[in-house]
Scaffold this active site. Structure first.
Site, PDB file in Angstrom:
ATOM      1  N   HIS A 338       0.847  -1.193   0.000  1.00 13.35           N
ATOM      2  CA  HIS A 338       0.000   0.000   0.000  1.00 13.35           C
ATOM      3  C   HIS A 338       0.882   1.243   0.000  1.00 13.35           C
ATOM      4  CE1 HIS A 338      -3.399   2.566   0.593  1.00 13.35           C
ATOM      5  NE2 HIS A 338      -4.225   1.586   0.936  1.00 13.35           N
ATOM      6  N   HIS A 427       2.836 -19.962 -14.477  1.00 17.17           N
ATOM      7  CA  HIS A 427       1.763 -19.195 -15.122  1.00 17.17           C
ATOM      8  C   HIS A 427       1.625 -17.819 -14.458  1.00 17.17           C
ATOM      9  CE1 HIS A 427       0.644 -23.005 -16.973  1.00 17.17           C
ATOM     10  NE2 HIS A 427       0.615 -23.539 -15.770  1.00 17.17           N
ATOM     11  N   HIS A 460      -8.462  -8.327 -24.470  1.00 18.07           N
ATOM     12  CA  HIS A 460      -9.039  -8.284 -25.813  1.00 18.07           C
ATOM     13  C   HIS A 460     -10.481  -8.791 -25.816  1.00 18.07           C
ATOM     14  CE1 HIS A 460      -9.679  -9.640 -30.031  1.00 18.07           C
ATOM     15  NE2 HIS A 460      -8.933  -8.593 -30.319  1.00 18.07           N
TER      16      HIS A 460
END
Length: 531
Positions: A338, A427, A460
């Site tokens: 933060h 990933h 997209h």
């Protein structure tokens, strides 16, 4: 200003043939100046590395002591034969009476019980669902511009600005917007907000409960996050009322925390599950596009209109050990950053009224730079928790060397060694904020096109769905059947405040393409060449 020139990039834009004025009939061009992400590999702050190692030491003390005890025990026992070992054990215990032996065993059992009870419970993700709106809400980029024009809320300059932003945004022709924005009337009403919230939240939850076969009454913890739309009663109360959940459910509603709020909600759900054993938790992440629609002329407040689209995710978590076999993923780490103490960061995404009293989100021109600083802090803290030991050692040694000795006078500063995060994760699910942000993140983290594919495809196909975008990206990876047993997934999101948050998951098994997934009807078209 001279010190910030390296953060600026320029682009010459062809604006076509001027239709009116003294330059009518002539080609016109404009020069666009943009801020880039700072090259944070040059400015890693040692204090955030220390913070990461502090986390590692707090959670990894047993990794240091247990192997040492095993080594000492093995050295003592390894030199004895089986007969000598039994004789020594019998001679040692024969010197004690029964009460002493029972007392020792009682202390041992009590110590083990305390350890097992205080050990954090594993948090499993059983399944998740991402809402896919009906096709009648789908708009192309051209239709988006036409809808904005037909609403009668924008002047020509505002329409042209939004058109240019959308064309270069990385958003495709199949995103979804609520019907309310097509109206000439005010869309930021409680009625329209509740209608959109009901559509997206109940759509995602219906699918989640159907996939997991869990009854709504079985859920003990409910956390809902939505930054802009926060009615009374709350969105979490709407869900409880709709599904008639139990009266002692622990419900929370998180508002105003931006696109990174999904991981904040996940962190809260994890804490609730640690304090309440044998429970299920549901986390719902969404944003109301219509309620946030800005009808004014301020360009910095028109930008959210161009990027944000309808979306919602719902995930089911469990701390029940018997759910180990049916779980898809196990939560490994959450790291939150933060930057709200800094005034520039605090006002980088700011909700306010313009000169015409229209409410909207104002996006600072420094947003990309501020986001880069928050990202730098977050990944530097995360590194010691996830990187291989060899990468940590080399990185830490080079950082200490630079910190102690720096560079000689007159010499060029040597680029520090930055760990390869591709060694820590298989990933990547990076919040699909915009094409520019994804480009800069890819460049700074040296990620491949394959690493960024899920993020670019989500931007997209669905646009920026705010805090739920990282779940559409994970759904993309599942639809492609790329997740194997033991794979590590890094979800990273950033949003107003300014905040940057990371969540790390480990796959419990190979994930087959699910029967319900928002990508199933279009997965074979991705990634298109346009990406």
């Amino acid at each position: 200003m001279d010190g910030e020139q390296h953060l600026l990039s320029t682009e010459i834009v062809n604006r076509g043939i001027e239709s009116s004025g003294p330059d009518a009939g002539s080609l016109t061009f404009s020069v666009r100046v943009r801020r880039r992400l700072p090259d944070f590999v040059q400015s890693v702050n040692l204090k955030y590395v220390k913070l990461g190692y502090h986390y590692l030491i707090n959670h990894g003390i047993y990794l240091a002591t247990v192997p040492l005890l095993v080594l000492v025990f093995s050295a003592e026992v390894g030199s004895l034969s089986r007969e000598e070992l039994w004789r020594k054990a019998w001679d040692s215990t024969a010197r004690y009476d029964l009460a002493t032996v029972l007392g020792f065993l009682g202390v041992l059992v009590f110590t083990l019980s305390v350890y097992l009870m205080s050990k954090p419970r594993p948090i499993y993700l059983l399944d998740f669902a991402c809402f896919k709106p009906h096709d009648d809400l789908k708009v192309t980029k051209k239709q988006f511009s036409e809808v904005a024009k037909k609403s009668g809320k924008f002047d020509e300059a505002s329409l042209e600005f939004q058109k240019r932003i959308v064309e270069s945004s990385g958003i495709g022709d199949e995103t979804y917007v609520p019907k309310s924005i097509m109206s000439s009337e005010n869309t930021a009403t409680m009625k329209e907000g509740r209608a959109e919230a009901s559509t997206v939240m109940f759509g995602a939850l219906d699918e989640l409960f159907e996939k997991t076969k869990i009854r709504p009454k079985d859920v003990g913890v409910l956390v809902v996050n939505c930054s802009i739309f926060n009615p009374t009663p709350s969105l979490s109360a709407m869900i409880i009322n709709h599904y008639k959940m139990r009266g002692n459910i622990l419900s929370f509603n998180i508002g105003g925390m931006g696109c990174s709020a999904g991981i904040i909600a996940l962190d809260l759900a994890r804490d609730m599950l640690q304090a309440n054993p044998n429970n299920y938790a549901v986390v719902v992440s969404t944003e109301m596009v219509g309620f946030n629609w800005y009808p004014g002329k301020e360009r910095s407040m028109l930008i959210p209109n161009c990027f944000f689209r309808m979306g919602c995710s719902a995930i089911l978590l469990s701390n029940r050990r018997r759910d180990y076999t049916r779980a898809k993923y196990r939560l490994e780490h959450i790291v939150r950053t933060h930057k709200g103490a800094d005034d520039r960061s605090f006002r980088s995404v700011y909700q306010e009224e313009d000169d015409q009293r229209f409410k909207g989100l104002k996006i600072s021109k420094d947003l990309v730079e501020i986001g880069g600083d928050a990202l730098k802090t977050n990944i530097t803290t995360l590194g010691p928790l996830v990187l291989p030991f060899s990468e940590q050692l080399y990185f830490f040694a080079t950082l200490i060397w630079r910190h102690l000795f720096g560079t000689t006078k007159g010499s060029q500063p040597k680029k520090p060694y930055i760990p390869d995060y591709k060694l820590a994760f298989e990933h990547f699910c990076v919040h699909a904020a915009s094409k520019t942000v994804l480009d800069e993140l890819q460049r700074n983290l040296e990620l491949s096109e394959k690493n960024m594919e899920a993020s670019r495809a989500t931007l997209h196909r669905f646009g920026n769905t705010s805090s739920s975008s990282i779940w559409y990206e994970l759904a993309y990876l599942e639809a492609k059947e790329r997740i194997k047993r033991g794979d590590r997934i890094w979800q990273i999101a950033f949003g107003s405040g300014f905040k940057c948050n990371s969540a790390v998951w480990r796959s419990m098994g190979r994930v087959r393409s699910p029967s319900r997934n928002p990508w199933l009807d279009c997965i074979n078209r991705y990634p298109p060449e346009a990406l």
